[in-house]
Write a protein that holds these residues in place. Structure first.
Motif, PDB file in Angstrom:
ATOM      1  N   CYS A  51       6.574   4.963  -4.167  1.00 12.07           N
ATOM      2  CA  CYS A  51       7.779   4.449  -4.824  1.00 12.07           C
ATOM      3  C   CYS A  51       7.488   4.078  -6.281  1.00 12.07           C
ATOM      4  CB  CYS A  51       8.300   3.226  -4.084  1.00 12.07           C
ATOM      5  SG  CYS A  51       8.475   3.435  -2.303  1.00 12.07           S
ATOM      6  N   ALA A  52       6.281   3.513  -6.514  1.00 13.66           N
ATOM      7  CA  ALA A  52       5.940   3.034  -7.850  1.00 13.66           C
ATOM      8  C   ALA A  52       5.913   4.147  -8.884  1.00 13.66           C
ATOM      9  CB  ALA A  52       4.580   2.330  -7.821  1.00 13.66           C
ATOM     10  N   LYS A  53       5.690   5.377  -8.445  1.00 13.42           N
ATOM     11  CA  LYS A  53       5.580   6.487  -9.398  1.00 13.42           C
ATOM     12  C   LYS A  53       6.868   6.635 -10.199  1.00 13.42           C
ATOM     13  CE  LYS A  53       4.143  11.277  -9.885  1.00 13.42           C
ATOM     14  NZ  LYS A  53       3.190  10.900 -10.961  1.00 13.42           N
ATOM     15  N   CYS A  54       8.022   6.416  -9.579  1.00  9.68           N
ATOM     16  CA  CYS A  54       9.304   6.544 -10.271  1.00  9.68           C
ATOM     17  C   CYS A  54       9.929   5.193 -10.587  1.00  9.68           C
ATOM     18  CB  CYS A  54      10.286   7.364  -9.432  1.00  9.68           C
ATOM     19  SG  CYS A  54       9.779   9.075  -9.127  1.00  9.68           S
ATOM     20  N   HIS A  55       9.780   4.237  -9.663  1.00 10.13           N
ATOM     21  CA  HIS A  55      10.506   2.973  -9.788  1.00 10.13           C
ATOM     22  C   HIS A  55       9.691   1.864 -10.439  1.00 10.13           C
ATOM     23  CE1 HIS A  55      13.988   4.340  -7.437  1.00 10.13           C
ATOM     24  NE2 HIS A  55      13.101   5.003  -6.696  1.00 10.13           N
ATOM     25  N   PRO A  76       3.278  16.086  -1.793  1.00  8.61           N
ATOM     26  CA  PRO A  76       1.945  15.540  -1.475  1.00  8.61           C
ATOM     27  C   PRO A  76       1.940  14.038  -1.659  1.00  8.61           C
ATOM     28  CG  PRO A  76       1.922  16.673  -3.592  1.00  8.61           C
ATOM     29  CD  PRO A  76       3.258  16.958  -2.980  1.00  8.61           C
ATOM     30  N   SER A  77       0.958  13.378  -1.061  1.00  3.98           N
ATOM     31  CA  SER A  77       0.947  11.912  -1.006  1.00  3.98           C
ATOM     32  C   SER A  77       0.981  11.258  -2.387  1.00  3.98           C
ATOM     33  CB  SER A  77      -0.284  11.427  -0.234  1.00  3.98           C
ATOM     34  OG  SER A  77      -1.478  11.892  -0.856  1.00  3.98           O
ATOM     35  N   GLU A  78       0.352  11.886  -3.393  1.00  4.66           N
ATOM     36  CA  GLU A  78       0.310  11.251  -4.712  1.00  4.66           C
ATOM     37  C   GLU A  78       1.681  11.196  -5.382  1.00  4.66           C
ATOM     38  OE1 GLU A  78      -1.493  15.467  -5.331  1.00  4.66           O
ATOM     39  OE2 GLU A  78      -1.446  13.911  -3.781  1.00  4.66           O
ATOM     40  N   PHE A  79       2.678  11.919  -4.838  1.00  7.44           N
ATOM     41  CA  PHE A  79       4.023  11.909  -5.422  1.00  7.44           C
ATOM     42  C   PHE A  79       5.038  11.173  -4.566  1.00  7.44           C
ATOM     43  CE2 PHE A  79       2.067  15.709  -7.343  1.00  7.44           C
ATOM     44  CZ  PHE A  79       2.254  15.397  -8.680  1.00  7.44           C
ATOM     45  N   THR A  80       4.625  10.615  -3.441  1.00  2.00           N
ATOM     46  CA  THR A  80       5.575   9.928  -2.568  1.00  2.00           C
ATOM     47  C   THR A  80       5.606   8.424  -2.798  1.00  2.00           C
ATOM     48  OG1 THR A  80       3.915   9.750  -0.808  1.00  2.00           O
ATOM     49  CG2 THR A  80       5.369  11.670  -0.756  1.00  2.00           C
ATOM     50  N   ALA A  97       0.833  -1.205   0.000  1.00  2.00           N
ATOM     51  CA  ALA A  97       0.000   0.000   0.000  1.00  2.00           C
ATOM     52  C   ALA A  97       0.867   1.254   0.000  1.00  2.00           C
ATOM     53  CB  ALA A  97      -0.933  -0.015   1.197  1.00  2.00           C
ATOM     54  N   LEU A  98       1.955   1.254   0.767  1.00  3.69           N
ATOM     55  CA  LEU A  98       2.860   2.415   0.797  1.00  3.69           C
ATOM     56  C   LEU A  98       3.607   2.545  -0.535  1.00  3.69           C
ATOM     57  CD1 LEU A  98       4.349   1.969   4.389  1.00  3.69           C
ATOM     58  CD2 LEU A  98       2.736   3.739   3.663  1.00  3.69           C
ATOM     59  N   TYR A  99       4.116   1.437  -1.030  1.00  4.85           N
ATOM     60  CA  TYR A  99       4.900   1.455  -2.266  1.00  4.85           C
ATOM     61  C   TYR A  99       4.082   1.995  -3.435  1.00  4.85           C
ATOM     62  CZ  TYR A  99       7.829  -0.196  -6.121  1.00  4.85           C
ATOM     63  OH  TYR A  99       8.616  -0.255  -7.261  1.00  4.85           O
ATOM     64  N   HIS A 100       2.830   1.552  -3.539  1.00  5.38           N
ATOM     65  CA  HIS A 100       1.982   1.950  -4.675  1.00  5.38           C
ATOM     66  C   HIS A 100       1.220   3.247  -4.411  1.00  5.38           C
ATOM     67  CE1 HIS A 100       2.481  -1.569  -7.295  1.00  5.38           C
ATOM     68  NE2 HIS A 100       2.609  -2.255  -6.185  1.00  5.38           N
ATOM     69  N   GLY A 101       1.321   3.796  -3.218  1.00  5.99           N
ATOM     70  CA  GLY A 101       0.612   5.034  -2.928  1.00  5.99           C
ATOM     71  C   GLY A 101      -0.832   4.831  -2.551  1.00  5.99           C
ATOM     72  N   HIS A 102      -1.215   3.611  -2.215  1.00  4.78           N
ATOM     73  CA  HIS A 102      -2.593   3.350  -1.813  1.00  4.78           C
ATOM     74  C   HIS A 102      -2.836   3.732  -0.361  1.00  4.78           C
ATOM     75  CE1 HIS A 102      -2.498   0.068  -5.141  1.00  4.78           C
ATOM     76  NE2 HIS A 102      -2.571   1.288  -5.627  1.00  4.78           N
ATOM     77  N   ALA A 103      -1.765   3.928   0.375  1.00  5.04           N
ATOM     78  CA  ALA A 103      -1.845   4.443   1.750  1.00  5.04           C
ATOM     79  C   ALA A 103      -0.781   5.520   1.888  1.00  5.04           C
ATOM     80  CB  ALA A 103      -1.622   3.322   2.767  1.00  5.04           C
ATOM     81  N   GLY A 104      -1.125   6.594   2.560  1.00  8.96           N
ATOM     82  CA  GLY A 104      -0.164   7.664   2.748  1.00  8.96           C
ATOM     83  C   GLY A 104       0.768   7.374   3.916  1.00  8.96           C
ATOM     84  N   PHE A 105       1.948   7.989   3.887  1.00  8.52           N
ATOM     85  CA  PHE A 105       2.862   7.856   5.006  1.00  8.52           C
ATOM     86  C   PHE A 105       2.327   8.638   6.204  1.00  8.52           C
ATOM     87  CE2 PHE A 105       5.519   6.934   1.321  1.00  8.52           C
ATOM     88  CZ  PHE A 105       6.156   5.772   1.742  1.00  8.52           C
TER      89      PHE A 105
END
Length: 441
Positions: free
Chosen positions: A58-62, A52-56, A32-40
């Protein structure tokens, strides 16, 4: 010593029993954290860049499978565990979990150098670090499945009125979907996976619906029919469940959220179709529109809009020359009963007219054809997404424009900005037999 061992043995056994459960929870939380389905936990303070959460995520870049990628012209390396724990070029492998965490939290690269400034430095809780490490050992593996997916099946759900006044429509949609999914499964399914469909009755309170979806946790909800003001759409988006081929039209295209793929056109498109249909009327009298479930527009000079067929029929008594009336499918019965037979009628459909005629030819109704079309859209999207799925795979499949004929004579069009299948259709009803209007709006 024997007593001490005997005292602690049950506790040791209990810990050994709980460990697989805890590890599984860590992987799910890390996913959930890696894909952004849950915020930190720290929100925008989770990174030194205050993202913001939608840019944190990991999957967004990696990449969704840890394969690496490019973002903003910068190459993001692969994050699969084998890539992290083997040398990359002249750079040594990360030596243990602590070094991997240092890269995430302190920006320390392989060999001790500093990572570039585009890599955020994360401030994580112990729980978040444990969860991310657990998922980094899992991401990109053959069994890295999203919820609702395993090696053999893709579990889907539909949410329909299966009891109450609209149950006939709901069951027709369900029968159409099951028929299409059965056909796909009989041909081998999708990349060796069978499509399994659960049906949920929407005639229950919102809390019960949310609980039902949470317990089932399908990969996607297909062909759903719920009221526009119902909270279920927001709840599904919150749970990161794609809503595919939804049969409740949105107010406009901007009302669709990031997890929506509609089958029917937005209400503003249907309203525009009514206006256009009236513009093309040849009747000598007035041009009227009836829209009980569409917000009444500010009509152009020679048009008049009514909230009900009864209201329009009363006004028609004062008119000497027959006119033209345009209306939606939900008002069809009332218009046929109330409006003079001498008036030209333009029936505006929330789908291509071919769907309406297919339903009639099969001695059924359009709902069956809509259910079948919804299932066919799912099959098309999943086929385009490939064998490796993540929660957003069906939506990513729309990023490249494509055309697909979900029913004979009913082509659907999608692109990055257009997340609904069809434009409205029109049937002109005059003194003769009904005929399909050549133009679709």
């Amino acid at each position: 010593m024997k007593r001490t061992f005997a005292f602690f043995a049950p506790a040791l056994i209990a810990c050994a029993t709980l460990w697989p459960i805890m590890a599984k929870a860590d992987v799910a939380d890390g996913r959930a954290l890696y894909h952004g389905h849950a915020g930190f936990a720290r929100g925008v303070e989770a990174t030194n860049l205050h993202l913001p959460s939608e840019f944190t995520a990991c999957a967004k870049c990696h990449g969704a499978f840890g394969e690496g990628g490019r973002e903003g012209g910068v190459t993001a390396p692969a994050l699969i565990w084998s890539a992290l724990t083997t040398p990359r070029g002249e750079a040594p492998a990360f030596q243990g979990e602590s070094q991997i965490l240092d890269a995430v939290t302190k920006g320390v690269a392989r060999g001790g150098a500093a990572l570039g400034p585009t890599m955020p430095r994360y401030t994580l809780s112990d729980v978040e670090m444990s969860a991310l490490l657990a998922y980094l050992k899992h991401v990109g593996r053959a069994d890295d499945y999203p919820p609702g997916v395993d090696r053999q099946t893709i579990r889907l759900a539909t949410m329909l009125p299966l009891s109450g006044a609209a149950s006939a429509a709901g069951h027709a949609v369900l029968d159409g979907m099951r028929g299409a999914f059965d056909a796909a499964n009989s041909n081998g399914g999708l990349y060796g996976r069978k499509l399994v469909l659960d049906a949920i009755d929407i005639e229950q309170d919102a809390q019960a619906l949310a609980k039902d979806v949470t317990l089932r946790r399908p990969f996607a909800v297909v062909g759903g029919m719920w009221r526009l003001d119902a909270p279920i759409s927001l709840e599904l988006a919150k749970q990161r469940i794609a809503k595919i081929a939804t049969l409740t039209p949105h107010k406009d295209a901007l009302s669709l959220d990031a997890w929506d793929i509609d089958l029917l056109p937005p209400l503003d498109q249907q309203r525009n179709a009514i206006e256009s249909a009236l513009n093309n009327c040849a009747a000598p009298g007035p041009k009227w529109a009836i829209a009980s479930n569409i917000a009444i527009a500010t009509p152009i000079a020679d048009q008049r809009w009514f909230a009900s067929a009864a209201e329009a029929a009363e006004a028609a008594k004062q008119i000497s020359s027959p006119g033209c009336v345009a209306y939606g499918l939900s008002d069809a019965a009332a218009v046929n009963a109330a409006m003079p037979v001498t008036w030209e009628k333009r029936l505006i459909l929330p789908f291509p007219a071919a769907i309406f005629l297919v339903g009639r030819e099969e001695s059924s109704n359009p709902w069956y054809a809509l259910g079948r079309a919804a299932a066919r859209l799912v099959v098309e999207l999943f086929a385009r997404a490939g064998s490796r799925l993540n929660e957003r795979s069906p939506l990513v499949a729309l990023e490249q424009s494509f055309r697909v004929e979900l029913e004979s004579g009913a082509p659907a069009y999608f692109d990055r900005a257009r997340h609904y299948a069809w434009d409205p259709g029109i049937i002109t009803i005059s003194a003769g037999a009904p005929k399909i209007g050549r133009k679709q709006f």
